[in-house]
Write a protein that holds these residues in place. Sequence first.
Motif, PDB file in Angstrom:
ATOM      1  N   GLU A 196       0.844  -1.209   0.000  1.00  0.00           N
ATOM      2  CA  GLU A 196       0.000   0.000   0.000  1.00  0.00           C
ATOM      3  C   GLU A 196       0.874   1.252   0.000  1.00  0.00           C
ATOM      4  O   GLU A 196       0.595   2.214  -0.721  1.00  0.00           O
ATOM      5  N   GLU A 200       1.574   4.424  -3.252  1.00  0.00           N
ATOM      6  CA  GLU A 200       1.176   5.820  -2.973  1.00  0.00           C
ATOM      7  C   GLU A 200       1.776   6.785  -3.996  1.00  0.00           C
ATOM      8  O   GLU A 200       2.991   6.921  -4.097  1.00  0.00           O
ATOM      9  N   GLN A 203       2.124   6.381 -10.653  1.00  0.00           N
ATOM     10  CA  GLN A 203       1.281   6.291 -11.857  1.00  0.00           C
ATOM     11  C   GLN A 203       1.487   4.948 -12.568  1.00  0.00           C
ATOM     12  O   GLN A 203       0.680   4.544 -13.410  1.00  0.00           O
ATOM     13  N   ASP A 220      -8.082  -5.558  -5.413  1.00  0.00           N
ATOM     14  CA  ASP A 220      -8.903  -4.657  -6.227  1.00  0.00           C
ATOM     15  C   ASP A 220      -8.926  -3.233  -5.649  1.00  0.00           C
ATOM     16  O   ASP A 220      -8.783  -2.251  -6.373  1.00  0.00           O
ATOM     17  N   ASN A 221      -9.067  -3.135  -4.333  1.00  0.00           N
ATOM     18  CA  ASN A 221      -9.211  -1.793  -3.728  1.00  0.00           C
ATOM     19  C   ASN A 221      -7.905  -0.992  -3.685  1.00  0.00           C
ATOM     20  O   ASN A 221      -7.895   0.179  -3.365  1.00  0.00           O
ATOM     21  N   GLY A 224      -6.369   2.486  -7.955  1.00  0.00           N
ATOM     22  CA  GLY A 224      -7.256   3.587  -8.301  1.00  0.00           C
ATOM     23  C   GLY A 224      -7.269   3.843  -9.797  1.00  0.00           C
ATOM     24  O   GLY A 224      -6.573   3.166 -10.567  1.00  0.00           O
ATOM     25  N   SER A 225      -8.007   4.839 -10.229  1.00  0.00           N
ATOM     26  CA  SER A 225      -8.097   5.124 -11.665  1.00  0.00           C
ATOM     27  C   SER A 225      -6.846   5.860 -12.137  1.00  0.00           C
ATOM     28  O   SER A 225      -6.076   6.399 -11.344  1.00  0.00           O
ATOM     29  N   ARG A 249     -11.744  -4.083 -14.536  1.00  0.00           N
ATOM     30  CA  ARG A 249     -11.815  -2.616 -14.611  1.00  0.00           C
ATOM     31  C   ARG A 249     -10.748  -2.041 -15.549  1.00  0.00           C
ATOM     32  O   ARG A 249     -10.733  -0.825 -15.787  1.00  0.00           O
ATOM     33  N   ARG A 293      -8.507   8.779 -16.777  1.00  0.00           N
ATOM     34  CA  ARG A 293      -8.960   7.933 -15.665  1.00  0.00           C
ATOM     35  C   ARG A 293      -8.872   6.425 -15.973  1.00  0.00           C
ATOM     36  O   ARG A 293      -9.080   5.594 -15.091  1.00  0.00           O
ATOM     37  N   ILE A 295      -7.643   2.692 -16.554  1.00  0.00           N
ATOM     38  CA  ILE A 295      -6.584   1.817 -16.041  1.00  0.00           C
ATOM     39  C   ILE A 295      -6.098   0.965 -17.212  1.00  0.00           C
ATOM     40  O   ILE A 295      -6.886   0.215 -17.799  1.00  0.00           O
TER      41      ILE A 295
END
Lengths: 348, 348
Positions: A196, A200, A203, A220-221, A224-225, A249, A293, A295
């Motif tokens: 995690e 942070e 990209q 999955d969580n 981000g986009s 996604r 946005r 992925i």
Amino acid sequence: MTQPSDKALVPFVSVDNMMRLIHHVGIEQMLRDLAAYVEDDFKRWELFDKTPRVASHSDVGVIELMPTSDGEAYGFKYVNGHPKNTSEGLQTVTAFGLLADVYTGYPVLLTEMTMLTALRTAATSAMAAKYLAPKGATTMAMIGNGAQSEFQTLAMKAIIGLKSVRLYDKDSAATEKCARNLQGLGIEVVSCKTPEEAIEGAQILTTCTADKQYATILTDNMVGSGVHINAIGGDCPGKTELAAGILSRSDVFVEYPPQTRIEGEIQQMPEDFAVTELWEVIAGKKQGRTADRQITLFDSVGFAIEDFSALRYIRDRIKGTDYFIDLDMLADPDDPRDLFGMLQRAKG
Amino acid sequence: MTQPSDKALVPFVSVDNMMRLIHHVGIEQMLRDLAAYVEDDFKRWELFDKTPRVASHSDVGVIELMPTSDGEAYGFKYVNGHPKNTSEGLQTVTAFGLLADVYTGYPVLLTEMTMLTALRTAATSAMAAKYLAPKGATTMAMIGNGAQSEFQTLAMKAIIGLKSVRLYDKDSAATEKCARNLQGLGIEVVSCKTPEEAIEGAQILTTCTADKQYATILTDNMVGSGVHINAIGGDCPGKTELAAGILSRSDVFVEYPPQTRIEGEIQQMPEDFAVTELWEVIAGKKQGRTADRQITLFDSVGFAIEDFSALRYIRDRIKGTDYFIDLDMLADPDDPRDLFGMLQRAKG
């Protein structure tokens, strides 16, 4: 002993000579060069004879031959995959490769490919990122800090201008090794204690772990986009790194769908799961990244054409250098029908 | 430069060293040794991973990889087939091979295989003749006097006690070359002007011609009862040497039916044409020659296991000799995850 003819000699690049060549060219320059050769071959993708790799499986690993041809040159790579090797002080993957002339069938290059594969894999990742990553991406999370991690980082620096890498490995000794190796190479290195923390502000998310299992390195969580995922480690049946939810996604780009559906992250998905072939993006036939946005996901398993590009590059690059020796590998008698006479004349 | 570890080094047998090794062992002894290794592997045929060869075809030839494994060792041969090469002063067939350890995936031998293939092909023919030819056969017709002809003759001498060979080739220069090469080697050599003359009094008829076409080197009326036919040259699709009528009258023995039905003489016959697998004869599961008047036919196309046997033999035989050099072919860093560190330490 009579001297063998020129045609009987095959230039051979040893590990030692490959390392000398890399330092002579410069690692980052060589990564750029290799990316350019891979890009050229992806542009003429349809020309290639695309055979699936020929695998010989055992309980502890696999030995594969990966042949391909563009009609003028023929190349193949020998590569093993033995995850248990690391614990015995051996490389999980070793490789060598050969390039031959299709017109005569005679080999024209034999080379170590353990180093070269590390470079071509990283160069291919960075070339894909050039088309797929958000514009101006400067930070990469590097999850899995094994043998491929430094090469991935430097390729992203050399090819898309990466400024910062955030390292994570479940084994902190691997992270320390990677951070130490990257010191002084002109890139900011941040060692992280959790995945995690590593992602942070990144990209680009690169996953390259070694366990042969259905792992979930990225849940999955966590994703981000607006990021690009460069998934390297999911590269054989039963070995994946990403949660299936991420794949749903993402817009997924692959090398060769028949192979990736068996070996890649998308082995988790239905057979008709939509993917785009990377070569079509590079050839301008399909779009890469189309929205901020979005992925994007490069589900990389490694393909024979990338090795072919690397072999072509080495063949071209060693000309006029002393980074090879000539191996007397092909019997080439003056009279082709007189192999026995050649043998008899060698007596005494 | 740091020394590479032992595991990073792969013994390499050059053409020059192969020829030295052959003379050191003695050609006939080596043919006997190779036949023994092939025979051992045919006896444990069912153990082997039998992949069809992986071929890359072009307008002018083919490049093939022939892999196999017995579960402990893995071997493959690279071999090209370019019939037009001879007219350009090159070998129609050149080859090299590799043996690897299945447990680690690390290569343990790289060797030239142009010479070695000539020897193993001849050794396999003679081993088959031991089971199939009429007892006490002393005379062979050798039709096609190219690169394989002297090896075939010496193998039959070394393994079944051949006393006399009758040579024929449509190019008399080839016959002259073969006769000259066999001079003083302890076998009677008779040069013939027609194939009919060559087969006079011969109990073994060996055909080994090079044209890629449906040829009829032996017509039906040329072959009487009680002979053994050793058919070497019909070894790829579109290339045969025998009239179909001969096949119908013969008991046909083959290496690996799925391959021979595509590449061998029996490509002329219906798919269900009855054949016996040679390994079953050698393992005592099926009968070889059962009657004096029977025509036996070894429809030989060459199979990966024969190359594997030859590679095993060379690996065993070079131990303790200086008929090889060590190639620094595998990158083997102290810490397997630290390939990049190995590269960095090689700098300067």
